[in-house]
Design an enzyme around this catalytic site. Sequence first.
Site, PDB file in Angstrom:
ATOM      1  N   GLU A  42       0.859  -1.179   0.000  1.00  0.00           N
ATOM      2  CA  GLU A  42       0.000   0.000   0.000  1.00  0.00           C
ATOM      3  C   GLU A  42       0.895   1.230   0.000  1.00  0.00           C
ATOM      4  OE1 GLU A  42      -3.472   2.319   2.568  1.00  0.00           O
ATOM      5  OE2 GLU A  42      -2.482   0.576   3.446  1.00  0.00           O
ATOM      6  N   ASP A  67       4.737   4.597   3.901  1.00  0.00           N
ATOM      7  CA  ASP A  67       4.410   6.018   3.994  1.00  0.00           C
ATOM      8  C   ASP A  67       5.661   6.762   4.426  1.00  0.00           C
ATOM      9  OD1 ASP A  67       1.554   7.656   4.084  1.00  0.00           O
ATOM     10  OD2 ASP A  67       3.099   8.627   5.294  1.00  0.00           O
ATOM     11  N   ASP A 116      -2.355  12.450  -1.874  1.00  0.00           N
ATOM     12  CA  ASP A 116      -2.507  13.901  -2.034  1.00  0.00           C
ATOM     13  C   ASP A 116      -2.778  14.193  -3.507  1.00  0.00           C
ATOM     14  OD1 ASP A 116      -2.149  16.690  -2.260  1.00  0.00           O
ATOM     15  OD2 ASP A 116      -0.718  16.695  -0.596  1.00  0.00           O
ATOM     16  N   ASP A 152     -11.358  10.144  -3.228  1.00  0.00           N
ATOM     17  CA  ASP A 152     -12.606  10.890  -3.097  1.00  0.00           C
ATOM     18  C   ASP A 152     -12.687  12.070  -4.065  1.00  0.00           C
ATOM     19  OD1 ASP A 152     -10.454  11.927  -1.231  1.00  0.00           O
ATOM     20  OD2 ASP A 152     -11.851  13.609  -1.211  1.00  0.00           O
TER      21      ASP A 152
END
Length: 213
Positions: A42, A67, A116, A152
């Site tokens: 991920e 991350d 982002d 989204d």
Amino acid sequence: MLDPNDFIISRKRKKYRFAKFANSPLCYEFDEWAKQAIDVVEVGAGNGLFSVELAARYPERQFVALDVKGDRLQHGAYQAAERGLTNVRFVRARADQLLELFEAGSLALIWVTFPDPFPRKRSAGRRLTNPTFLTKYRELLAPRGMLHLKHDNRDFFHWSLEQLVSDGWHIEELSFDLHESELSNDYKILTTYEQRWLSEGLVTNFVKACPYR
């Protein structure tokens, strides 16, 4: 070993959370990670809880949550430990370092979850679905490997679809409202950001794509 109690008094307790990251056996800095057999990565994992849930559902697979912010990743690491999971790792690194972390042609699946969107045109090169990153994903994926994207922001998602098609990727599954679709429940595992966006009335866009060979 770092003592988290030595770092409690700090701005937003960030040093405390970094100490927890350093102390977890499931967490790795970029230069600590050695290439190994991994099935699912991920990218931009945030706190890594999405990968934790996937790892719980598929104990036969090996997962990495990646991350750049270790103070976030440590949340997932400690939850994984509490759940007794040994098939998920948490790596603090940048997305542009992926090829240094994993073997080419080795990954079955890459998840990109709510990155982002960098809405300014001059920042398009930083988007995790720009052609540079798609080339990296293509190189890392196994012959039948897949890329999954959830987001989204409809403008970013449309832009990402354009990049995928232009770069020769095949769209296997697509939804502009994932949680109202009949697609796999695995796709519907909520990230922390996703819970927030849904509570604000936004919807999740999803695409599953594979590179043409």
